[in-house]
Scaffold this motif. Structure first.
Motif, PDB file in Angstrom:
ATOM      1  N   VAL A 171      -5.641   3.218   7.186  1.00 40.44           N
ATOM      2  CA  VAL A 171      -6.970   2.833   6.695  1.00 40.44           C
ATOM      3  C   VAL A 171      -6.971   1.360   6.312  1.00 40.44           C
ATOM      4  N   ARG A 172      -5.973   0.940   5.526  1.00 42.72           N
ATOM      5  CA  ARG A 172      -5.923  -0.461   5.090  1.00 42.72           C
ATOM      6  C   ARG A 172      -5.654  -1.388   6.275  1.00 42.72           C
ATOM      7  N   GLY A 173      -4.808  -0.948   7.197  1.00 41.65           N
ATOM      8  CA  GLY A 173      -4.515  -1.765   8.372  1.00 41.65           C
ATOM      9  C   GLY A 173      -5.744  -2.010   9.226  1.00 41.65           C
ATOM     10  N   ILE A 174      -6.540  -0.969   9.454  1.00 37.16           N
ATOM     11  CA  ILE A 174      -7.772  -1.138  10.229  1.00 37.16           C
ATOM     12  C   ILE A 174      -8.705  -2.098   9.506  1.00 37.16           C
ATOM     13  N   VAL A 210       0.838  -1.204   0.000  1.00 39.63           N
ATOM     14  CA  VAL A 210       0.000   0.000   0.000  1.00 39.63           C
ATOM     15  C   VAL A 210       0.871   1.251   0.000  1.00 39.63           C
ATOM     16  N   ALA A 211       1.944   1.248   0.777  1.00 34.35           N
ATOM     17  CA  ALA A 211       2.801   2.427   0.931  1.00 34.35           C
ATOM     18  C   ALA A 211       3.722   2.665  -0.258  1.00 34.35           C
ATOM     19  N   LEU A 234       4.135   6.049  -2.383  1.00 36.10           N
ATOM     20  CA  LEU A 234       3.419   7.176  -1.781  1.00 36.10           C
ATOM     21  C   LEU A 234       4.361   8.010  -0.929  1.00 36.10           C
ATOM     22  N   PRO A 235       4.119   9.320  -0.828  1.00 40.36           N
ATOM     23  CA  PRO A 235       4.901  10.129   0.111  1.00 40.36           C
ATOM     24  C   PRO A 235       4.540   9.729   1.548  1.00 40.36           C
ATOM     25  N   PRO A 236       5.425   9.998   2.505  1.00 40.55           N
ATOM     26  CA  PRO A 236       5.260   9.485   3.869  1.00 40.55           C
ATOM     27  C   PRO A 236       3.908   9.768   4.518  1.00 40.55           C
ATOM     28  N   ARG A 237       3.422  10.981   4.427  1.00 44.44           N
ATOM     29  CA  ARG A 237       2.157  11.319   5.096  1.00 44.44           C
ATOM     30  C   ARG A 237       0.978  10.583   4.459  1.00 44.44           C
ATOM     31  N   GLN A 238       0.973  10.503   3.145  1.00 49.23           N
ATOM     32  CA  GLN A 238      -0.098   9.773   2.467  1.00 49.23           C
ATOM     33  C   GLN A 238       0.025   8.271   2.757  1.00 49.23           C
ATOM     34  N   ALA A 239       1.250   7.775   2.795  1.00 53.65           N
ATOM     35  CA  ALA A 239       1.473   6.366   3.126  1.00 53.65           C
ATOM     36  C   ALA A 239       0.939   6.059   4.513  1.00 53.65           C
ATOM     37  N   LEU A 240       1.174   6.958   5.460  1.00 51.37           N
ATOM     38  CA  LEU A 240       0.692   6.747   6.824  1.00 51.37           C
ATOM     39  C   LEU A 240      -0.830   6.635   6.825  1.00 51.37           C
ATOM     40  N   VAL A 241      -1.508   7.559   6.175  1.00 56.86           N
ATOM     41  CA  VAL A 241      -2.975   7.535   6.159  1.00 56.86           C
ATOM     42  C   VAL A 241      -3.480   6.284   5.456  1.00 56.86           C
TER      43      VAL A 241
END
Length: 184
Positions: A85-88, A70-71, A74-81
């Motif tokens: 979301v995918r992790g939940i 998923v990451a 992606l840039p770090p902040r977008q990867a985090l979000v």
């Protein structure tokens, strides 16, 4: 890479742990479900605890591998979000982790004074964020990753709360508001 028989044993163990929980499951249940003898099972896994650890490791490795995908790019902040979301969503879709989180939370989250899963999961999250370009110093990135792992663990153990975990848009907005500031 596990041998095909090991995969079958771990698949069977996952099913048995989902059905009965770790306390009530037995090695006999796993062997019968896998279609192998107890001695065959014991050659690969010396007991129920080793079998349970292997199932949890395989499931969490698969979980973190998917978050790495998923990451990617992606840039770090977008990867985090996106990863949050995918992790939940994944936590809600992996029955064995959900069952263990309810019946034996220490199996999934680690136990006080013995946090190998916390350390391992923190390292995986930090590595994913680093690959996405997070520029924090290592110690700070490790702290941010640990916060994320601890937070996700609480949602696994107790998913009820003000955040609607079934709504990816709400989870994403929440992550953007509260988690993105972890990565300046």
């Amino acid at each position: 890479m596990p041998a095909p028989r090991d995969d079958a044993i771990l698949d069977a163990a996952r099913h048995v742990f989902e059905q009965y929980g770790a306390r009530r499951a037995t090695v006999d249940d796993v062997a019968a479900t896998a279609g192998v003898s107890r001695s065959t099972l014991y050659r690969s896994y010396p007991g129920k605890e080793a079998l349970l650890a292997a199932v949890v490791q395989r499931e969490t490795d698969t979980f973190f591998d998917e978050l790495d995908e998923v990451a990617a790019g992606l840039p770090p902040r977008q990867a985090l979000v996106e990863c949050f979301v995918r992790g939940i969503s994944l936590l809600r879709q992996v029955p064995v982790l959900g069952r263990l989180a309810v019946t034996e939370p220490a199996v999934v989250t680690g136990t006080p004074g013995h946090p190998p899963l916390l350390r391992r999961h923190t390292d995986r999250v930090a590595a994913t964020l680093r690959r996405a370009g997070a520029a924090l110093p290592d110690a700070e990135l490790e702290q941010a990753a640990e916060i994320l792992v601890r937070l996700a663990s609480t949602y696994l153990v107790d998913p009820e709360g003000s955040l609607d975990l079934a709504d990816p848009a709400a989870v994403g907005a929440w992550a953007d508001r509260w988690l993105v500031p972890l990565l300046p």
